[in-house]
Design an enzyme around this catalytic site. Sequence first.
Site, PDB file in Angstrom:
ATOM      1  N   ASP A   1       0.749  -1.340  -0.021  1.00 49.42           N
ATOM      2  CA  ASP A   1       0.165  -0.237   0.076  1.00 49.42           C
ATOM      3  C   ASP A   1       1.041   1.124  -0.120  1.00 49.42           C
ATOM      4  OD1 ASP A   1      -2.797   0.837   0.056  1.00 49.42           O
ATOM      5  OD2 ASP A   1      -2.203   2.112   1.761  1.00 49.42           O
TER       6      ASP A   1
ATOM      7  N   GLY B   1      -0.980   8.944 -11.156  1.00 49.36           N
ATOM      8  CA  GLY B   1      -1.266   9.490 -10.067  1.00 49.36           C
ATOM      9  C   GLY B   1      -0.654  10.924  -9.851  1.00 49.36           C
ATOM     10  N   TYR B   2       0.190  11.109  -8.990  1.00 52.47           N
ATOM     11  CA  TYR B   2       0.811  12.459  -8.627  1.00 52.47           C
ATOM     12  C   TYR B   2       2.143  12.668  -9.251  1.00 52.47           C
ATOM     13  CZ  TYR B   2      -2.758  12.435  -4.939  1.00 52.47           C
ATOM     14  OH  TYR B   2      -4.208  12.357  -4.491  1.00 52.47           O
TER      15      TYR B   2
END
Length: 210
Positions: free
Chosen positions: A83, A170-171
């Site tokens: 994660d 994503g970022y």
Amino acid sequence: MAIDINTLDPARTIVVATGNAHKLSEIEAILSKSLSDVRFVALGELGDFDDPVEDGETFFDNALIKARAALDETGLALAVADDSGLVVDALDGAPGIFSARYAGEHGNDDANNDKLLHELADVAEPERSARFHSTVVLVERDEDGEGVLRGDGDCEGRIGFERRGDNGFGYDPLFLPDDTPGKTMAELTPDEKNSISHRFHALEDLRSKL
């Protein structure tokens, strides 16, 4: 083509709690250095399973939820899960474990990046420090119960003021790693990104404990 679970040796198979082929190959490339006699298979190759509810309070909690769910669904004895997320110091660690759904909709990268830029609109460059964090777990079940090993890794950097680059997701277009001055994560080649990524460091940390 799906893999028949019944053809796998439970003692020599690790199910990786992902349907992402790139993530599978990255995990296999590093952990197989210490687990050369084990076959790595993605959960998505074994069937169509519902995603577990990731309601943990930490990256470790959610990685453990995913690994345990993979074992429950397949009946195998070994599972790996990770994660990860973005931790921004000026936002007290947000978006953190909510990185994928920061703006409300899971996986909406544009909305998540828009919200991040909005939240940091008044934050000066020196205070825009951040890091990508990953926690990886290896869970083993046998007649004596359950064993858990974990690895943690970070990629330190800063949040830029505008998106740059077309690689990654994503970022990545906003994240400027300290290891690659002047380039966002989305401006790196896959090999460059993998060599400095938070998951790479977490997997190496886990491998050191095997």
